[in-house]
Design a protein around this motif. Structure first.
Motif, mmCIF file in Angstrom:
data_model
loop_
_atom_site.group_PDB
_atom_site.id
_atom_site.type_symbol
_atom_site.label_atom_id
_atom_site.label_comp_id
_atom_site.label_asym_id
_atom_site.label_seq_id
_atom_site.Cartn_x
_atom_site.Cartn_y
_atom_site.Cartn_z
ATOM 1 N N ALA A 11 3.805 -4.283 9.774
ATOM 2 C CA ALA A 11 4.011 -4.185 8.328
ATOM 3 C C ALA A 11 5.454 -3.812 8.005
ATOM 4 O O ALA A 11 6.138 -3.144 8.777
ATOM 5 C CB ALA A 11 3.063 -3.140 7.743
ATOM 6 N N VAL A 12 5.896 -4.259 6.847
ATOM 7 C CA VAL A 12 7.199 -3.855 6.325
ATOM 8 C C VAL A 12 7.117 -2.387 5.925
ATOM 9 O O VAL A 12 6.237 -1.998 5.149
ATOM 10 C CB VAL A 12 7.586 -4.699 5.101
ATOM 11 C CG1 VAL A 12 8.893 -4.186 4.483
ATOM 12 C CG2 VAL A 12 7.707 -6.169 5.473
ATOM 13 N N VAL A 13 7.999 -1.565 6.464
ATOM 14 C CA VAL A 13 8.038 -0.151 6.094
ATOM 15 C C VAL A 13 9.016 0.017 4.927
ATOM 16 O O VAL A 13 10.196 -0.308 5.034
ATOM 17 C CB VAL A 13 8.448 0.724 7.289
ATOM 18 C CG1 VAL A 13 8.785 2.141 6.843
ATOM 19 C CG2 VAL A 13 7.314 0.760 8.309
ATOM 20 N N ASN A 14 8.488 0.502 3.835
ATOM 21 C CA ASN A 14 9.226 0.677 2.575
ATOM 22 C C ASN A 14 9.325 2.182 2.326
ATOM 23 O O ASN A 14 8.325 2.830 2.022
ATOM 24 C CB ASN A 14 8.456 -0.043 1.466
ATOM 25 C CG ASN A 14 8.987 0.223 0.069
ATOM 26 O OD1 ASN A 14 9.847 1.069 -0.147
ATOM 27 N ND2 ASN A 14 8.451 -0.496 -0.905
ATOM 28 N N ILE A 15 10.527 2.728 2.465
ATOM 29 C CA ILE A 15 10.724 4.169 2.323
ATOM 30 C C ILE A 15 11.121 4.506 0.885
ATOM 31 O O ILE A 15 11.967 3.847 0.288
ATOM 32 C CB ILE A 15 11.819 4.677 3.286
ATOM 33 C CG1 ILE A 15 11.449 4.342 4.725
ATOM 34 C CG2 ILE A 15 12.039 6.181 3.119
ATOM 35 C CD1 ILE A 15 10.209 5.017 5.239
ATOM 36 N N CYS A 53 0.846 -1.195 0.000
ATOM 37 C CA CYS A 53 0.000 0.000 0.000
ATOM 38 C C CYS A 53 0.880 1.242 0.000
ATOM 39 O O CYS A 53 1.675 1.446 0.929
ATOM 40 C CB CYS A 53 -0.928 0.012 1.202
ATOM 41 S SG CYS A 53 -2.079 1.415 1.204
ATOM 42 N N ALA A 54 0.758 2.060 -1.057
ATOM 43 C CA ALA A 54 1.497 3.317 -1.184
ATOM 44 C C ALA A 54 0.603 4.436 -0.666
ATOM 45 O O ALA A 54 -0.340 4.854 -1.338
ATOM 46 C CB ALA A 54 1.890 3.557 -2.638
ATOM 47 N N VAL A 55 0.913 4.925 0.519
ATOM 48 C CA VAL A 55 -0.062 5.663 1.309
ATOM 49 C C VAL A 55 -0.322 7.077 0.812
ATOM 50 O O VAL A 55 -1.471 7.534 0.811
ATOM 51 C CB VAL A 55 0.383 5.672 2.792
ATOM 52 C CG1 VAL A 55 -0.546 6.524 3.642
ATOM 53 C CG2 VAL A 55 0.426 4.248 3.330
ATOM 54 N N GLU A 103 12.294 -2.528 -3.668
ATOM 55 C CA GLU A 103 11.164 -2.651 -4.587
ATOM 56 C C GLU A 103 11.637 -1.995 -5.874
ATOM 57 O O GLU A 103 11.715 -0.770 -5.964
ATOM 58 C CB GLU A 103 9.936 -1.922 -4.019
ATOM 59 C CG GLU A 103 8.767 -1.805 -4.974
ATOM 60 C CD GLU A 103 7.747 -0.761 -4.519
ATOM 61 O OE1 GLU A 103 6.620 -0.785 -5.046
ATOM 62 O OE2 GLU A 103 8.075 0.086 -3.653
ATOM 63 N N PHE A 104 12.012 -2.806 -6.870
ATOM 64 C CA PHE A 104 12.556 -2.266 -8.111
ATOM 65 C C PHE A 104 11.401 -1.791 -8.992
ATOM 66 O O PHE A 104 10.662 -2.605 -9.544
ATOM 67 C CB PHE A 104 13.397 -3.331 -8.834
ATOM 68 C CG PHE A 104 14.639 -3.721 -8.095
ATOM 69 C CD1 PHE A 104 15.722 -2.854 -8.048
ATOM 70 C CD2 PHE A 104 14.727 -4.940 -7.437
ATOM 71 C CE1 PHE A 104 16.880 -3.195 -7.362
ATOM 72 C CE2 PHE A 104 15.877 -5.291 -6.747
ATOM 73 C CZ PHE A 104 16.961 -4.420 -6.704
ATOM 74 N N HIS A 127 4.389 1.559 1.695
ATOM 75 C CA HIS A 127 5.340 2.388 0.955
ATOM 76 C C HIS A 127 5.080 3.845 1.336
ATOM 77 O O HIS A 127 3.988 4.371 1.112
ATOM 78 C CB HIS A 127 5.154 2.171 -0.543
ATOM 79 C CG HIS A 127 5.984 3.076 -1.393
ATOM 80 N ND1 HIS A 127 7.363 3.049 -1.370
ATOM 81 C CD2 HIS A 127 5.647 4.037 -2.283
ATOM 82 C CE1 HIS A 127 7.831 3.953 -2.216
ATOM 83 N NE2 HIS A 127 6.804 4.570 -2.781
ATOM 84 N N LEU A 128 6.105 4.515 1.891
ATOM 85 C CA LEU A 128 5.884 5.809 2.527
ATOM 86 C C LEU A 128 6.689 6.939 1.912
ATOM 87 O O LEU A 128 7.886 6.806 1.649
ATOM 88 C CB LEU A 128 6.225 5.713 4.015
ATOM 89 C CG LEU A 128 5.431 4.673 4.820
ATOM 90 C CD1 LEU A 128 5.946 4.611 6.243
ATOM 91 C CD2 LEU A 128 3.935 4.985 4.793
#
Length: 310
Positions: A78-82, A9-11, A168-169, A47-48
């Protein structure tokens, strides 16, 4: 477990502006609330991006990130994806400032320079909430989103090898898959890969289902299906249809208000969680199981939240 579907989820992102939707999270409090809700709804990865809470413009300020990232990590598994992409008008130094401090489990990495434009959206809006919005949106007509081979190599070395972050490519075109293959051949990227195929952005691949098959076949040829996890991002109104087709083809899925402001035709999504709930229902109808955050970590080879530098 490898057959389970990871929901990302790209917030909030850096594409849409406050005028476009009153539900777009802007302040740290709003980003926290919507991230937690999305995780509770079933998103394994968040995704933040950051926003200036005064007017909603995209920001790379680590101080703003720190107003919401620790709280999200405290309240969810959740996995935090910066983002390492930030926005099209940020320098690489700005884009990397917070990720290099946090050393997250995962970060996004755009796999090539490109025209990335949302300028047609400006013609649909007559009254803007903030003076920065219109020139920002219209200005994308003359912007190149810079991600050179040297830029990508730097991110892989400093954030990847240096911080233990996996990526995340983000691949907006077929050529981006070949760029990724170049770095695999150089030994700078190792499986399992997490390839996010992006459709429907002006400047990238079109939102046609046939393009999903082309991407899948190309990725299989370049990497071998056993070496990567594939995910689908459909921009705007193409979000749910393309995600559904992708899931049938074995892909993971990404939703969120960064990618689309809508839940259905003419219906604004009132939260990120609404989109998570919708794609989860679709996956259930397809008899597909959703991965938990820890299952996603195992699938993607992530280092775990205990190694993130809060």
């Amino acid at each position: 477990m490898s057959n389970k579907v990871i929901i990302s989820c790209a917030v909030t992102g850096a594409i849409h502006t406050p005028t476009m939707s009153e539900y777009l999270p802007i302040t740290p409090e709003q980003i926290i609330a919507q991230s937690v809700e999305a995780a509770e709804a079933g998103a394994a990865i968040l995704h933040l991006h950051a926003r200036d809470p005064r007017d909603g413009r995209p920001s790379a300020d680590p101080a703003i990130f720190r107003q919401f990232v620790p709280e999200i990590m405290a309240r969810t598994n959740a996995v935090v994806n910066i983002t390492s992409g930030g926005s099209t008008n940020m320098t690489l130094e700005e884009r990397l400032a917070f990720p290099l401090q946090l050393k997250p489990e995962m970060a996004s990495l755009n796999m090539g320079s490109m025209n990335f434009s949302i300028h047609p959206a400006a013609t649909k809006i007559k009254h803007w909430h903030h003076e920065w919005e219109r020139p920002y949106v219209e200005g994308t007509e003359d912007i190149i989103f810079r991600n050179t081979f040297r830029d990508i190599k730097r991110i892989l070395l400093e954030l990847g090898e240096g911080c233990g972050t996996r990526f995340e490519f983000e691949c907006y075109d077929i050529g981006h898959l070949y760029n990724l293959a170049h770095f695999v051949e150089q030994g700078l990227v190792k499986p399992p890969l997490f390839i996010q195929s992006i459709f429907g952005i002006l400047g990238g691949m079109g939102p046609h289902p046939e393009n999903l098959a082309m991407v899948r076949n190309t990725a299989d040829r370049l990497f071998g299906r056993e070496n990567y996890h594939w995910s689908i991002l459909g921009a705007g109104r193409h979000q749910m249809p393309l995600l559904t087709v992708g899931a049938i083809m074995g892909a993971n899925v990404r939703v969120g208000l960064e990618d689309s402001l809508f839940l259905g035709k003419g219906q604004l999504a009132t939260s990120n969680a609404e989109q998570v709930h919708k794609i989860k229902r679709i996956l259930a109808e397809l008899s597909l199981e959703v991965a938990t955050p820890d299952e996603a970590r195992a699938m993607l080879g992530l280092k775990g939240p205990e190694q993130v530098m809060l």
